[in-house]
Motif scaffolding. Structure first.
Motif, PDB file in Angstrom:
ATOM      1  N   LYS A   1      41.530  48.809  35.060  1.00  0.00           N
ATOM      2  CA  LYS A   1      40.342  48.428  35.848  1.00  0.00           C
ATOM      3  C   LYS A   1      39.895  47.034  35.436  1.00  0.00           C
ATOM      4  O   LYS A   1      40.091  46.612  34.294  1.00  0.00           O
ATOM      5  CB  LYS A   1      39.201  49.416  35.608  1.00  0.00           C
ATOM      6  CG  LYS A   1      39.481  50.834  36.060  1.00  0.00           C
ATOM      7  CD  LYS A   1      39.318  50.964  37.568  1.00  0.00           C
ATOM      8  CE  LYS A   1      39.538  52.401  38.029  1.00  0.00           C
ATOM      9  NZ  LYS A   1      38.506  53.315  37.532  1.00  0.00           N
TER      10      LYS A   1
ATOM     11  N   GLN B   1      34.569  43.745  36.062  1.00  0.00           N
ATOM     12  CA  GLN B   1      33.483  43.753  37.047  1.00  0.00           C
ATOM     13  C   GLN B   1      33.382  45.069  37.815  1.00  0.00           C
ATOM     14  O   GLN B   1      32.352  45.348  38.443  1.00  0.00           O
ATOM     15  CB  GLN B   1      33.684  42.612  38.040  1.00  0.00           C
ATOM     16  CG  GLN B   1      34.949  42.754  38.891  1.00  0.00           C
ATOM     17  CD  GLN B   1      35.234  41.520  39.732  1.00  0.00           C
ATOM     18  OE1 GLN B   1      34.675  40.451  39.466  1.00  0.00           O
ATOM     19  NE2 GLN B   1      36.090  41.652  40.734  1.00  0.00           N
ATOM     20  N   ASP B   2      34.419  45.896  37.753  1.00  0.00           N
ATOM     21  CA  ASP B   2      34.401  47.167  38.489  1.00  0.00           C
ATOM     22  C   ASP B   2      33.859  48.333  37.661  1.00  0.00           C
ATOM     23  O   ASP B   2      33.752  49.457  38.166  1.00  0.00           O
ATOM     24  CB  ASP B   2      35.822  47.520  38.962  1.00  0.00           C
ATOM     25  CG  ASP B   2      36.372  46.496  39.935  1.00  0.00           C
ATOM     26  OD1 ASP B   2      35.557  45.888  40.658  1.00  0.00           O
ATOM     27  OD2 ASP B   2      37.603  46.296  39.964  1.00  0.00           O
TER      28      ASP B   2
END
Length: 522
Positions: A461, A464-465
């Motif tokens: 990931k 920012q997610d």
């Protein structure tokens, strides 16, 4: 000195060098304190034995001894009321503080735990020296940190160093001290903490060994390595230990509940019950008093028959629950090793009678059962294996130790038995309302490290997610020994070490949230 963000980050960059010298200091001071505690408990055992020999058979002397026991219970009860953090083992309290969930006062804990632990062992309660030794070592680390005006991040490291030094000095087991501190207390690895903890542990062990000698704690002979034709018995023994370990955890927690039910029982009256039980057993079955080291000697020297081992195990088990459940300052570590040894002895003696086991291997099973029982209860298999080969001085049983420990671990996990120290910490947090009095309002910054595991929600990931915990800043990312600056589009990978910063008051909350992100897949 103000411990702001820039100061914390700049000092953290020099941790690998700073913590070596500070680990040496903590190891030396903590090792001396724990060594003094260990010597005091040795004298407590000697004096207790002489007192019991003196009072036995004389009603007036027996009555006087019970009066002394009640006085000791009263003193310990007052100490526990004055500083509740000395109650029980001390290991959960150290875990809680290292993860930012509890606050202890080293100035109160050090003297109260030392005196309280001494009186409990002098009274004959079935408790160990290792939990208090780890707490004494950790509080030494905290005291040195505060005397040197270190930040909270550094203080956590020095407490971990102190815990390692405490176990090393208590059991003459420097590797086990290091592994326990990392596996159970700190619950994480980095080069900074690894080197400093190793330094503290070795220093404490050197001081202890220089003064009281190099002999291992358990001095019994293992003449032969267990043949592989008997390895099927290791699986069976591991399964039994897993079940018995789960039962032990349930029984210790149940004992605490039973003490808390009657409204008329308080810190002092609960202890009076435990001290009275010690007085009765001191007259009827003195072998179960104290930590139980002499039981190992009798068992491994072939001085106990099967029926006596079974009876001793049952009485020692119940007495351990009565002692620990009362809230007395003392550990469960050493007594549970003794109980594990009893299970191993019962298993091996039964094997001799019914499965054709050669009697020369009885001591092998005694040693193996100690490691397996420890693993089932504490859920720290690496520490258990290392501890037992250091305490016995035998490295020839490593494969057997691993088989028994892993089997016990699996069975205890399948039975959904929570590790004992985590269960105890949960109870402390509930009963003390998370004890945030010493933490609220603090503006110090705390750095924490977390490793991303395979299959966790963070793997593959982008930064920012991720929904990061509130009041948490991701300040660094280490990958393959190189430090990266984490940006919004930086993709996280398994094995990455994340460094987060938060306020001290939020450290416990952030720790739990980050562990869930790094270690779980949902």
């Amino acid at each position: 000195m103000k411990k702001d963000t820039s100061h914390t980050i700049k000092r953290a960059q020099r941790f690998p060098v700073i913590l070596i010298s500070e680990g040496l200091l903590v190891g030396a001071v903590g090792g001396l304190i724990v060594l003094l505690y260990r010597v005091a408990l040795t004298y407590a055992g000697i004096w207790l034995e002489k007192i019991l020999s003196y009072v036995r058979g004389n009603p007036l002397r027996i009555a006087a001894w019970f009066a002394v026991l009640m006085l000791m219970a009263f003193i310990v009860g007052r100490l526990v009321k004055w500083e509740p953090m000395i109650s029980g083992s001390g290991i959960p309290q150290v875990e809680g503080e290292v993860t930012g969930k509890l606050a202890q006062n080293w100035k109160k804990v050090l003297p109260a735990k030392f005196i309280g632990g001494f009186l409990c062992l002098f009274g004959g309660l079935s408790l160990g020296r290792e939990g208090p030794s780890i707490q004494l070592g950790a509080m030494t680390g905290q005291g040195i940190s505060r005397l040197l005006d270190r930040g909270k991040t550094e203080e956590k490291y020095l407490m971990t160093c102190g815990a390692s030094a405490g176990l090393a000095a208590a059991f003459h087991a420097p590797l086990a001290g290091m592994m326990f501190a990392l596996e159970e207390i700190h619950k994480g690895f980095s080069m900074s903490i690894l080197i400093s903890v190793m330094t503290a542990s070795v220093t404490a062990d050197y001081i202890s060994s220089y003064i009281i000698g190099l002999d291992p704690v358990f001095q019994f002979r293992l003449d032969y390595v267990l043949p592989q034709s008997y390895y099927w018995m290791l699986i069976l023994l591991g399964a039994i230990l897993g079940v018995m370990g789960a039962f032990y955890n349930w029984a210790m927690l149940k004992a605490q509940d039973l003490y808390k039910k009657p409204k008329f029982l308080n810190e002092t009256t609960r202890l009076m019950i435990a001290f009275a039980a010690a007085g009765v057993l001191g007259l009827l079955m003195p072998s179960v008093l104290g930590s139980g080291h002499e039981l190992i000697v009798s068992l491994t020297n072939g001085e106990m028959v099967l029926g006596l081992v079974v009876l001793t195990f049952i009485v020692k088990f119940i007495f351990s629950a009565v002692s620990f459940g009362s809230g007395a300052p003392g550990g469960i570590f050493f007594p549970l090793l003794i109980l594990g040894a009893m299970i191993g002895g019962i298993f091996a003696m039964t094997g001799v009678q019914f499965f054709g086991l050669d009697p020369v291997y009885i001591n092998n099973f005694v040693l193996l059962a100690m490691a397996g029982y420890f693993t089932a209860i504490v859920r720290a298999p690496i520490t258990g294996i290392i501890l037992l080969f250091e305490m016995s001085g035998s490295v020839s049983q490593m494969l057997s130790l691993a088989i028994v420990s892993v089997t016990a671990y699996i069975i205890a996990t399948l039975l959904k038995s929570e590790p004992i120290y985590e269960s105890l910490l949960d109870r402390i947090l509930k009963s003390h309302k998370k004890n945030q009095a010493g933490i609220k309002g603090s503006s110090q910054k705390v750095l924490s490290n977390f490793v991303i595991m395979n299959g966790s929600v963070l793997e593959e990931k982008m930064v920012q997610d991720i929904t990061w915990p509130d009041n948490c800043l991701l300040v660094a990312l280490e990958r393959g020994g190189k430090e990266l600056i984490p940006k919004g589009r930086t993709k996280l990978m398994a094995g990455d070490t994340l460094t987060t910063m938060t306020d001290e008051r939020d450290a416990g909350y952030v720790h739990d949230k980050m562990e869930k992100l790094c270690y779980t897949s949902f």
